[in-house]
Design an enzyme around this catalytic site. Structure first.
Site, PDB file in Angstrom:
ATOM      1  N   SER A 249      29.293  46.168  50.865  1.00  0.00           N
ATOM      2  CA  SER A 249      27.876  45.984  50.525  1.00  0.00           C
ATOM      3  C   SER A 249      27.213  44.914  51.370  1.00  0.00           C
ATOM      4  O   SER A 249      25.994  44.733  51.300  1.00  0.00           O
ATOM      5  CB  SER A 249      27.738  45.610  49.040  1.00  0.00           C
ATOM      6  OG  SER A 249      28.419  44.401  48.763  1.00  0.00           O
ATOM      7  N   CYS A 336      43.123  39.220  44.292  1.00  0.00           N
ATOM      8  CA  CYS A 336      43.303  37.883  44.861  1.00  0.00           C
ATOM      9  C   CYS A 336      42.847  36.817  43.874  1.00  0.00           C
ATOM     10  O   CYS A 336      42.693  35.650  44.258  1.00  0.00           O
ATOM     11  CB  CYS A 336      42.558  37.757  46.184  1.00  0.00           C
ATOM     12  SG  CYS A 336      40.756  37.900  46.024  1.00  0.00           S
TER      13      CYS A 336
END
Length: 392
Positions: A249, A336
């Site tokens: 994005s 993560c």
């Protein structure tokens, strides 16, 4: 040097060499103590436990060295030399591989410090006020590391230092200047944007996982979600993928991915890139279009308070992938988020798989590479979780 004395019985974790002193363990703070100061930590009886950096917050002291109350002038050079020797042992210092992590905080016994190497440039991030104040000493030590040949040290800590410290650091070259930003990873070229990019400019922690993906790419149609620099896409192209679609994005990420594809595969029409929201792209794409999908999103839970919503995000994201991937497809999926444990992430993915009704098998369980080591006394240093799944 100021001395911090612990409450009775609160020294046990330090005796096990865990490098954090929590504020609740401290009996009292000396007058005039300021953030970033070096402090000696003792038990309630005055026995020296170690020396570290003080900061305001739940983690009040990050221990630099145990069993001593002094940091010698050559401290940083010794620690950096040890870190460099480990990377040499790992085989990361090669002509075809010029980017890797040199310092991974507690894992390299330098809590609060991250240093990534890109050719002859070191990019440094401080995560504690103490490391911020020591930045010039560290930069000087980097330039005299035996055989390292580091000419430039860029300091980039505007988003990593505790906001309560009110340090307002400048991102700047401490030594040297900009002289190019192309680095090699396993023979592939990458533009590294340490000036304006995320983290230090590149996610070196996915190097081994990208290499694994390359082995699965041959003859497959690949979708790389949250592509950022296009690392997985570049490896998939070299692995012989039929086509590679990259989605992010961020317009900056899209431009960087395009540049990295062009560096390695100029004029190759197998690659297409889309500046779109990942969830919308997954929802709108046709079923069975891809038989290799990578889901490597940014951290969905950056602190403990966000764990619930983060897990919902991982379930939704993986459910879409399970719904759309072609039978016989391979899914690389990651988290993560340090606040999300390995078991939490697995359960989120397993729940998504169960709801999809697909038969799913685990092929690989992935983590961060060896240049992101985990101190055995500090298991919190393990943050990257990944699964490679075969979907029928």
């Amino acid at each position: 040097m100021n001395t911090i004395k612990l409450k009775p019985g609160k020294e046990d974790s330090l005796l096990r060499y865990h490098p954090w002193v929590f504020s609740g363990a401290i009996a009292s703070l000396p007058d005039g103590l300021e953030e970033g100061d070096e402090v000696c930590v003792t038990d309630s009886k005055g026995n020296v436990l170690g020396v570290g950096h003080y900061q305001i917050g739940s983690i009040a002291v990050r221990i630099l060295d145990f069993g001593t109350d002094t940091i010698n002038d050559d401290f940083f050079l010794r620690r950096l030399t040890s870190a460099w020797a480990l990377r040499r042992t790992l085989g990361l210092i090669r002509t075809d591989n010029t980017c890797f992590r040199l310092v991974h905080g507690e894992g390299d016994f330098l809590p609060g410090l991250v240093i990534d190497i890109y050719g002859d440039t070191a990019v440094m991030q401080a995560h504690s006020p103490g490391m911020h104040f020591a930045r010039h000493k560290i930069a000087e030590a980097l330039t005299v590391l035996p055989d390292a040949r580091i000419r430039n040290v860029y300091y980039k800590s505007d988003t990593t230092l505790p906001y309560k410290a009110h340090l307002d650091p400048d991102n700047e070259y401490l030594i040297g200047s900009y002289d190019g930003n192309i680095a090699l990873e396993n023979g592939l070229q990458f533009n590294i944007d340490w000036l304006k990019g995320q983290k230090t400019g590149f996610f070196v922690d996915q190097r081994e996982n990208r290499a694994l993906l390359e082995k699965y790419a041959k003859g497959r149609k690949v979708l790389n979600m949250f592509c950022y620099t296009g690392g997985f896409s570049v490896y998939a192209m070299r692995g012989g993928a039929l086509s590679v679609d990259s989605v992010d994005s961020s317009s900056k990420a899209v431009a960087l991915t395009d540049a990295n594809i062009a560096l390695n595969f100029p004029g190759d029409n197998r690659h297409h890139i889309y500046d779109l929201d990942a969830f919308k792209y997954l929802a709108d794409m046709e079923k069975d279009k891809y038989d290799l999908i990578i889901l490597d999103p940014p951290a969905f839970a950056k602190h403990r308070g966000a764990i619930k919503n983060g897990l919902i995000g991982y379930r939704k994201l993986n459910a879409r992938a399970f719904e759309k991937i072609k039978s016989g497809g391979v899914l690389f999926t990651f988290s993560c988020s340090q606040a999300i444990t390995k078991d939490m992430f697995r359960m989120a993915v397993f729940t998504a798989a169960a709801k999809s009704g697909r038969k799913v098998r685990i092929l690989h369980q992935l983590t961060q590479p060896a240049d992101h080591p985990v101190d055995i006394a500090h298991p919190e240093g393990e943050y990257l979780k990944g699964l490679v799944l075969y979907v029928e």
